[in-house]
Design a protein around this motif. Structure first.
Motif, PDB file in Angstrom:
ATOM      1  N   GLU A  38       0.992  -1.186  -0.052  1.00 41.97           N
ATOM      2  CA  GLU A  38      -0.101  -0.056   0.260  1.00 41.97           C
ATOM      3  C   GLU A  38       0.846   1.258   0.023  1.00 41.97           C
ATOM      4  N   ARG A  39       1.813   1.187   0.818  1.00 42.01           N
ATOM      5  CA  ARG A  39       2.811   2.502   0.741  1.00 42.01           C
ATOM      6  C   ARG A  39       3.467   2.524  -0.489  1.00 42.01           C
ATOM      7  N   LEU A  41       2.273   1.543  -3.483  1.00 36.88           N
ATOM      8  CA  LEU A  41       1.101   2.276  -4.323  1.00 36.88           C
ATOM      9  C   LEU A  41       0.860   3.876  -4.061  1.00 36.88           C
ATOM     10  N   GLN A  42       0.773   4.157  -2.830  1.00 38.54           N
ATOM     11  CA  GLN A  42       0.686   5.547  -2.288  1.00 38.54           C
ATOM     12  C   GLN A  42       1.800   6.394  -2.992  1.00 38.54           C
ATOM     13  N   LYS A  43       3.078   5.901  -2.744  1.00 33.92           N
ATOM     14  CA  LYS A  43       4.060   6.915  -3.582  1.00 33.92           C
ATOM     15  C   LYS A  43       4.029   6.868  -5.212  1.00 33.92           C
ATOM     16  N   GLY A  45       0.878   7.163  -6.415  1.00 35.99           N
ATOM     17  CA  GLY A  45      -0.203   7.988  -6.579  1.00 35.99           C
ATOM     18  C   GLY A  45      -1.491   7.363  -7.031  1.00 35.99           C
ATOM     19  N   PRO A  47      -4.613   4.623  -6.293  1.00 36.40           N
ATOM     20  CA  PRO A  47      -5.751   4.799  -5.244  1.00 36.40           C
ATOM     21  C   PRO A  47      -5.540   3.749  -4.014  1.00 36.40           C
ATOM     22  N   ALA A  48      -6.198   3.962  -2.980  1.00 33.84           N
ATOM     23  CA  ALA A  48      -5.825   2.927  -1.839  1.00 33.84           C
ATOM     24  C   ALA A  48      -6.896   1.825  -2.211  1.00 33.84           C
TER      25      ALA A  48
END
Length: 114
Positions: A38-39, A41-43, A45, A47-48
């Motif tokens: 998840e981290r 993917l967040q970096k 951009g 979606p959660a």
């Protein structure tokens, strides 16, 4: 190598060697991997993700932590050009048993075939 002692209770290695895995331990490792993903993917951009509804489904294969001593044979890939056959994997060259070595070996294998 943090979770080296955690075994998947349903994996072939655990069942064959009668190693009992802990559902709690497997769940903790699976969730730690999910949170790290998840981290990433967040970096990037993205979606959660929805919270996982699986598991625990941890699998440990027999050669999960290879430490081969291949000496002069250690290289990113072993290529047999006459057969257009390539061996690739995280075990072929140091640092053994990691995603970076597997990626490097896979790219080298693709390059050798092209």
């Amino acid at each position: 190598r943090k979770h080296k002692k955690t075994m998947g209770s349903d994996s072939y290695v655990s069942v064959t060697n009668e190693v009992s895995g802990s559902v709690e331990g497997e769940g903790a490792v699976s969730m730690e991997l999910f949170v790290a993903f998840e981290r990433l993917l967040q970096k990037l951009g993205a979606p959660a993700l929805a919270p996982p509804t699986w598991g625990p489904t941890l699998h440990r294969w027999g050669a999960a932590f290879p430490e081969p001593d291949l000496g002069s044979l250690a290289m990113d890939t072993w290529f047999l050009p006459e057969e257009r056959f390539v061996f690739a994997g995280d075990f072929l060259a140091p640092p053994s048993g990691c995603v970076a070595a597997a990626l490097k070996s896979g790219i080298a294998a693709g390059d050798a075939l092209l």
